[in-house]
Design an enzyme around this catalytic site. Structure first.
Site, mmCIF file in Angstrom:
data_model
loop_
_atom_site.group_PDB
_atom_site.id
_atom_site.type_symbol
_atom_site.label_atom_id
_atom_site.label_comp_id
_atom_site.label_asym_id
_atom_site.label_seq_id
_atom_site.Cartn_x
_atom_site.Cartn_y
_atom_site.Cartn_z
ATOM 1 N N ARG A 169 3.529 22.116 -5.694
ATOM 2 C CA ARG A 169 3.514 23.202 -4.707
ATOM 3 C C ARG A 169 2.702 22.742 -3.489
ATOM 4 O O ARG A 169 1.524 22.373 -3.628
ATOM 5 C CB ARG A 169 2.888 24.458 -5.321
ATOM 6 C CG ARG A 169 2.709 25.555 -4.314
ATOM 7 C CD ARG A 169 2.151 26.844 -4.920
ATOM 8 N NE ARG A 169 1.967 27.800 -3.855
ATOM 9 C CZ ARG A 169 0.809 28.367 -3.536
ATOM 10 N NH1 ARG A 169 -0.295 28.112 -4.228
ATOM 11 N NH2 ARG A 169 0.742 29.216 -2.534
ATOM 12 N N HIS A 180 0.630 29.175 4.588
ATOM 13 C CA HIS A 180 -0.668 29.128 3.894
ATOM 14 C C HIS A 180 -1.751 29.056 4.979
ATOM 15 O O HIS A 180 -2.498 28.096 5.074
ATOM 16 C CB HIS A 180 -0.718 27.929 2.940
ATOM 17 C CG HIS A 180 -1.800 27.993 1.898
ATOM 18 N ND1 HIS A 180 -1.562 27.864 0.541
ATOM 19 C CD2 HIS A 180 -3.141 28.153 2.004
ATOM 20 C CE1 HIS A 180 -2.689 27.923 -0.126
ATOM 21 N NE2 HIS A 180 -3.684 28.105 0.741
ATOM 22 N N GLU A 193 -1.218 34.474 -0.574
ATOM 23 C CA GLU A 193 -2.400 35.350 -0.570
ATOM 24 C C GLU A 193 -2.534 36.169 0.718
ATOM 25 O O GLU A 193 -3.508 36.022 1.464
ATOM 26 C CB GLU A 193 -3.672 34.530 -0.792
ATOM 27 C CG GLU A 193 -3.662 33.742 -2.085
ATOM 28 C CD GLU A 193 -4.987 33.009 -2.349
ATOM 29 O OE1 GLU A 193 -5.879 33.066 -1.500
ATOM 30 O OE2 GLU A 193 -5.117 32.395 -3.417
ATOM 31 N N ASN A 203 -2.038 33.787 -8.129
ATOM 32 C CA ASN A 203 -3.218 32.924 -8.036
ATOM 33 C C ASN A 203 -4.351 33.666 -8.725
ATOM 34 O O ASN A 203 -4.752 34.748 -8.285
ATOM 35 C CB ASN A 203 -3.602 32.664 -6.577
ATOM 36 C CG ASN A 203 -2.596 31.762 -5.865
ATOM 37 O OD1 ASN A 203 -1.639 31.285 -6.475
ATOM 38 N ND2 ASN A 203 -2.812 31.529 -4.588
ATOM 39 N N TYR A 228 -8.294 33.350 -10.268
ATOM 40 C CA TYR A 228 -9.535 32.591 -10.426
ATOM 41 C C TYR A 228 -10.570 33.331 -11.256
ATOM 42 O O TYR A 228 -11.247 32.755 -12.073
ATOM 43 C CB TYR A 228 -10.130 32.253 -9.039
ATOM 44 C CG TYR A 228 -9.285 31.222 -8.323
ATOM 45 C CD1 TYR A 228 -9.488 29.863 -8.537
ATOM 46 C CD2 TYR A 228 -8.249 31.607 -7.475
ATOM 47 C CE1 TYR A 228 -8.695 28.905 -7.921
ATOM 48 C CE2 TYR A 228 -7.452 30.655 -6.852
ATOM 49 C CZ TYR A 228 -7.675 29.315 -7.079
ATOM 50 O OH TYR A 228 -6.872 28.374 -6.484
ATOM 51 N N GLU A 234 -1.597 29.122 -8.643
ATOM 52 C CA GLU A 234 -2.925 28.494 -8.514
ATOM 53 C C GLU A 234 -3.819 28.967 -9.632
ATOM 54 O O GLU A 234 -3.861 30.174 -9.937
ATOM 55 C CB GLU A 234 -3.623 28.893 -7.196
ATOM 56 C CG GLU A 234 -3.081 28.220 -5.973
ATOM 57 C CD GLU A 234 -3.837 28.631 -4.702
ATOM 58 O OE1 GLU A 234 -5.040 28.974 -4.783
ATOM 59 O OE2 GLU A 234 -3.209 28.615 -3.638
HETATM 60 O O1 IFM Z 1 -8.463 26.734 -1.599
HETATM 61 C C1 IFM Z 1 -8.004 28.013 -1.829
HETATM 62 C C2 IFM Z 1 -6.522 28.110 -1.522
HETATM 63 O O2 IFM Z 1 -6.240 27.731 -0.213
HETATM 64 C C3 IFM Z 1 -6.034 29.525 -1.715
HETATM 65 N N1 IFM Z 1 -6.426 30.053 -2.996
HETATM 66 C C4 IFM Z 1 -7.798 29.874 -3.414
HETATM 67 C C5 IFM Z 1 -8.216 28.432 -3.272
HETATM 68 C C6 IFM Z 1 -9.681 28.265 -3.717
HETATM 69 O O3 IFM Z 1 -10.519 29.051 -2.946
#
Ligand code: IFM
Length: 459
Positions: free
Chosen positions: A84, A128, A173, A299, A301, A357
């Site tokens: 990606r 992005h 995002e 995405n 985290y 992500e």
């Molecule tokens: O680096 C970023 C990415 O550009 C978008 N999602 C989160 C990642 C980590 O912060």
């Protein structure tokens, strides 16, 4: 190998599951003044003193623009089935609209061919965060004209690459692009205020919805989706106030994007509280935004723990008192990943999901023999893969997983200090050094592929 590590290697995933890694144009490409590329909002933002740690910028980044063949070779060593990446709008249309820069398209053409030569499927993200500065000068995402400009840009890209790229991600995002860039001023273009954030968010969503039929028209085999950053909002306590604050936070971040895409409406509770700041929403906008998509990109985290501010009840995200944290200060909490995937399936039922992500920044250091040992990153990835495998077992149509990131890279306002890569980048020399997590991911993919072949041989 301990039995837990073995168990992770043997996790059951579907045979056609896509193992991938992700990057983004401004974070890795460099070559910002080359081959006719125009200025982006990040080029401009990085020049403002105090905005980016250490005064860093993406001028050189990982020099991927010149080293893409070496980077694709690393992907091949890793055994990736999908990569990606994002396309830099200012390389294609340096002024945002108007004359096409053929050399910009040529770069992505070469990249896509190189990937396909190595049997790696391209997953292209169309936006992005590197908006052409010229469009920002005319109002940026809070201005509705940017939607038309985006559709023109998408047409140029899809007409050139649509014969080879099947997977298209319209936006990355939009919550971050709108709130952090136009609401809080921490990302480019550095504007502040609820009104500009919400107008940007609406136009990013509208741009997504307008692009979906255009991509399908110019690439009939396209699979089209959008990537959202989603974090379950957990109340800090069982108090009524904290429960309400968590619901509010969920409405403004997660549901604000999921509901229009999957239900054609902004969530009523959040829309009511944000009413004074909403932009003009035209009659068909929500129908456009809710154009059916082929997949949702997620995405993930961390989760958010939300507390109500005593007098106002306003939600604030607080750091948990205990737990394990990455170098971003983000809590490691894979159970919320499982919870999120199940919720998406139950409440929104996307036809397919990709984890576009997932990954972690740690303080990676090279030891005396030059290696980088990053067991924490391996552990983070293992725990999150367990969550994915559980979600698939429980009915979530998850089709692929992309580690963020293939390479250490420019982490926005943190500059180069935060390292998310499976591959360490020594910025002064541009040397690439695969970390121990790279070897682990390589073995993991190899194991998954050989297991798939074994199962296919069983009559
Ligand atoms: O680096 C970023 C990415 O550009 C978008 N999602 C989160 C990642 C980590 O912060």
């Amino acid at each position: 190998m301990d039995s837990n590590a073995q168990r992770v290697l043997d996790l059951p995933f579907p045979p056609d599951f896509v193992w991938g890694a992700a990057t983004a144009s401004y974070q890795i490409e460099g070559a910002v003044h080359e081959d006719g590329r125009g200025e982006s909002i990040w080029d401009r933002f990085c020049r403002i003193p105090g905005k980016v740690r250490n005064g860093d910028n993406g001028d050189i980044a990982c020099d991927h623009y010149h080293r893409y063949k070496d980077d694709v070779a690393l992907m091949q060593t890793l055994g990736l089935r999908g990569y990606r990446f994002s396309i830099a709008w200012p390389r294609i249309l340096p002024k945002g609209r108007g004359p096409i820069n053929p050399k910009g398209l040529d770069f992505y053409d070469r990249l896509v061919d190189e990937l396909l030569k190595k049997d790696i499927q391209p997953y292209a993200t169309l936006y992005h965060w590197d908006l052409p500065q010229k469009l920002e000068d005319r109002g940026g995402w809070p201005h509705r004209d940017t939607v038309d400009a985006y559709v023109e840009y998408v047409e140029c890209v899809v007409r050139r690459l649509g014969d080879r790229v099947r997977h298209w991600i319209t936006q990355n995002e939009p919550w971050v692009a709108s709130w952090i860039g136009y609401g809080w001023g921490v990302h480019a273009p550095g504007r502040t205020g609820e009104k500009s954030a919400l107008a940007a968010a609406h136009h990013l969503l509208l741009a997504h919805g307008r692009a979906v039929p255009v991509i399908r028209r110019d690439c009939p085999e396209a699979r089209v989706g959008i990537t959202l950053n989603l974090s379950p909002a957990h109340p800090a306590s069982a108090s009524t106030e904290d429960l309400a604050a968590a619901r509010t936070s969920d409405g403004k971040s997660n549901r604000w994007f999921l509901d229009p895409i999957f239900r054609g409406a902004y969530p009523a509770d959040a829309a009511e509280s944000l009413a004074p700041y909403l932009p003009a929403i035209q009659a068909n906008d929500l129908r456009t935004i809710s154009a059916p998509i082929d997949f949702l990109g997620v995405n993930y985290y961390n989760r958010h723990i939300v507390r109500a501010t005593p007098q106002t009840g306003h939600p604030v995200i607080v750091r948990p008192e205990s737990g394990s944290f990455t170098n971003m200060g983000w809590e490691v909490y894979p159970d919320a990943f499982y919870e999120l995937l199940i919720r998406l399936q139950r409440e929104y039922a996307p036809p397919q999901l990709f984890v576009t992500e997932n990954g972690a920044a740690y303080d990676d250091v090279r030891i005396h023999d030059g290696r980088i040992l990053d067991p924490e990153r391996q552990d983070y990835l293992e725990q999150h893969l367990i969550a994915c495998s559980r979600a698939i077992r429980d009915g979530v149509p998850l089709a692929g997983y992309f580690v963020w990131s293939l390479l250490d890279n420019f982490e926005w306002h943190h500059g180069y200090q935060k390292r998310f890569g499976l591959v360490y980048v020594d910025y002064p020399t541009q040397e690439r050094v695969p970390k121990s997590s790279f070897d682990w991911y390589r073995r993991f993919i190899q194991r998954q592929v050989s297991e798939r072949q074994r199962r296919q041989q069983i009559p």
